[in-house]
Write a protein that holds these residues in place. Structure first.
Motif, short mmCIF file in Angstrom:
data_model
loop_
_atom_site.label_atom_id
_atom_site.label_comp_id
_atom_site.label_asym_id
_atom_site.label_seq_id
_atom_site.Cartn_x
_atom_site.Cartn_y
_atom_site.Cartn_z
N TYR A 160 -13.62 -1.18 1.15
CA TYR A 160 -12.30 -1.33 1.80
C TYR A 160 -11.48 -0.05 1.74
O TYR A 160 -10.29 -0.06 2.03
N ARG A 161 -12.12 1.08 1.37
CA ARG A 161 -11.49 2.41 1.40
C ARG A 161 -10.10 2.46 0.77
O ARG A 161 -9.16 3.02 1.31
N CYS A 162 -9.96 1.77 -0.34
CA CYS A 162 -8.72 1.75 -1.14
C CYS A 162 -7.53 1.20 -0.36
O CYS A 162 -6.37 1.46 -0.73
N SER A 163 -7.79 0.46 0.72
CA SER A 163 -6.64 -0.03 1.51
C SER A 163 -5.97 -1.28 0.92
O SER A 163 -4.75 -1.43 1.09
N PRO A 164 -6.68 -2.18 0.22
CA PRO A 164 -5.94 -3.31 -0.36
C PRO A 164 -4.89 -2.83 -1.35
O PRO A 164 -5.08 -1.82 -2.03
N GLU A 165 -3.78 -3.56 -1.41
CA GLU A 165 -2.71 -3.18 -2.33
C GLU A 165 -3.03 -3.68 -3.74
O GLU A 165 -3.31 -4.87 -3.93
N ILE A 166 -3.01 -2.77 -4.70
CA ILE A 166 -3.36 -3.16 -6.07
C ILE A 166 -2.18 -3.86 -6.74
O ILE A 166 -1.05 -3.39 -6.70
N ARG A 167 -2.49 -5.02 -7.35
CA ARG A 167 -1.47 -5.74 -8.13
C ARG A 167 -1.70 -5.49 -9.61
O ARG A 167 -0.78 -5.34 -10.39
N GLU A 168 -2.97 -5.45 -9.98
CA GLU A 168 -3.33 -5.32 -11.40
C GLU A 168 -4.76 -4.81 -11.52
O GLU A 168 -5.57 -5.04 -10.61
N LEU A 169 -5.03 -4.16 -12.65
CA LEU A 169 -6.40 -3.71 -12.90
C LEU A 169 -6.87 -4.31 -14.21
O LEU A 169 -6.08 -4.43 -15.16
N GLU A 170 -8.14 -4.69 -14.25
CA GLU A 170 -8.69 -5.22 -15.51
C GLU A 170 -9.89 -4.37 -15.87
O GLU A 170 -10.74 -4.09 -15.03
N TYR A 171 -9.91 -3.96 -17.15
CA TYR A 171 -10.97 -3.06 -17.58
C TYR A 171 -11.94 -3.76 -18.52
O TYR A 171 -11.50 -4.51 -19.40
N GLY A 172 -13.23 -3.53 -18.31
CA GLY A 172 -14.20 -3.92 -19.32
C GLY A 172 -14.86 -5.27 -19.14
O GLY A 172 -15.80 -5.59 -19.85
N GLY A 173 -14.36 -6.08 -18.22
CA GLY A 173 -15.01 -7.37 -17.96
C GLY A 173 -14.80 -8.37 -19.07
O GLY A 173 -13.90 -8.24 -19.90
N MET A 174 -15.66 -9.38 -19.06
CA MET A 174 -15.50 -10.54 -19.94
C MET A 174 -15.74 -10.20 -21.42
O MET A 174 -14.99 -10.58 -22.29
N ASN A 175 -16.84 -9.48 -21.66
CA ASN A 175 -17.17 -9.16 -23.06
C ASN A 175 -16.76 -7.73 -23.35
O ASN A 175 -17.18 -6.82 -22.65
N ALA A 176 -15.92 -7.58 -24.36
CA ALA A 176 -15.44 -6.24 -24.69
C ALA A 176 -16.63 -5.33 -25.01
O ALA A 176 -17.41 -5.61 -25.92
N ALA A 177 -16.80 -4.27 -24.22
CA ALA A 177 -17.90 -3.34 -24.44
C ALA A 177 -17.49 -2.34 -25.52
O ALA A 177 -16.34 -1.93 -25.58
N ALA A 178 -18.44 -1.94 -26.34
CA ALA A 178 -18.14 -0.96 -27.39
C ALA A 178 -18.31 0.45 -26.83
O ALA A 178 -19.12 0.67 -25.93
N MET A 179 -17.54 1.40 -27.36
CA MET A 179 -17.76 2.79 -26.97
C MET A 179 -19.18 3.19 -27.39
O MET A 179 -19.71 2.65 -28.38
#
Ligand code: FO1
Length: 323
Positions: A160-179
């Motif tokens: 969608y070439r960054c056209s949708p308007e961002i309301r919120e971002l979520e990082y890392g998904g369901m299970n917290a990934a370790a560094m």
């Protein structure tokens, strides 16, 4: 050049890779490690695609497509043409040569190898001596919540070439990934001189790295200067949708807002000379400021900025010792 001094850069793809390339020209390979964002990674046609790792590897090996900033130079697109004939999805383009990299990675993951190990193997085969480290060995996808609903990163960015308007971002998904262990180890390395946050998109490329559990604490505990290079110059993004996202998230779109975004981690911020009118306000936030040209059109620009980063990090260390 003092061989023992080491630097750790945090980077996304195209914009960050420019500075990483500059750094690779002024440091010996063993002095530079780069932690790559893997929040953009996804499965496509059954393959594991890691765009930021690959952009860094192609840039550092000299194989990269300089015009697009991603993928390989001298690419052919027969596979994509055949996909079109079969009516398959073609919104995300995988070049014929590039395919080999994704196949290699996917096969090695199926063997049980970790992404860090696979990336090291690929770097070796491509002749890259700078260490490229995935931020995590576990999937940590960035999810984009928009006016068109929930989108995976590549749907938002490419489909969608960054056209949708961002309301919120979520990082890392369901299970917290370790560094990744190598990321953590690099922060504990006594030879580490500074952590360099590349001028990548703060929301799409850097925050996925900093949001991993304990990353910020580990960076702070390392006690080494953290230097951010602004991705914004005179209210415009160096690359991509940074300013648009700042506006959608109701932020100002200037270097002061960048300083606020990184205020809990940054010791120093490098801004463009055009933004030096903001220096006083940023210094008042407790962040040291250095201004110079940060727009990188040519290889010389990348190398010059890399030198500025190293000089500024030396200044910050000296001030730190004196304090
Ligand atoms: N970006 C595009 O704009 N269109 C594409 O078709 C595309 C394919 C692609 C394939 C492999 C790869 O490593 C990167 C690719 N990119 C493509 C770039 C990528 O989606 C973004 O630049 C990053 O994810 C943002 O850093």
């Amino acid at each position: 050049m003092i061989a023992k001094q080491k630097y750790l850069a945090l980077s996304g793809g195209i914009g960050g890779a420019k500075l990483v390339l500059g750094l690779s020209h002024v440091l010996a390979p063993e002095q530079l490690s780069v932690v790559a964002n893997t929040g953009d990674d996804f499965q496509h046609f059954g393959l594991t695609v890691c765009p930021d790792i690959d952009t860094l590897m192609y840039t550092l090996s000299g194989l990269g497509n300089k015009e697009l900033g991603w993928g390989r130079e001298d690419e052919s697109w027969n596979f994509m043409a055949a996909c079109t004939e079969l009516g398959m999805d073609t919104w995300f383009r995988l070049g014929d040569r590039d395919l080999a990299l994704h196949l290699y990675r996917t096969q090695r993951l199926a063997d049980g190898a970790k992404l860090t190990q696979i990336t090291a193997e690929l770097c070796e085969r491509l002749g890259i001596r700078v260490r490229v480290i995935p931020m995590s060995d576990m999937p940590a996808p960035t999810v984009v919540f928009t006016d068109r609903g929930e989108l995976s990163f590549q749907e938002y960015f490419v489909r969608y070439r960054c056209s949708p308007e961002i309301r919120e971002l979520e990082y890392g998904g369901m299970n917290a990934a370790a560094m990744s262990p190598l990321f953590e180890q690099s922060l504990h390395d006594p030879a580490l001189q500074a952590v360099i946050i590349c001028p990548s998109n703060p929301f799409l490329s850097i925050q996925p790295i900093l949001s991993l559990p304990v990353v910020k604490q580990t960076v702070r505990k390392a006690g080494k200067p953290v230097i951010v290079i602004s991705p914004v110059v005179a209210g415009e993004a160096l690359k991509g949708p940074t300013v648009k996202i700042m506006q959608q998230l109701h932020m100002n779109s200037d270097v002061q807002a960048i300083a606020e975004f990184y205020h809990d981690i940054a010791d120093g911020l490098i801004i463009d000379s055009k933004d030096s009118n903001h220096a006083e306000a940023i210094t008042a936030m407790g962040i040291r400021v250095h201004s110079c040209n940060i727009v990188m059109h040519t290889l010389e620009d990348r190398i010059d900025l890399a030198r500025e980063v190293l000089r500024f990090s030396e200044q910050l260390r000296t001030q730190h010792r004196q304090a």
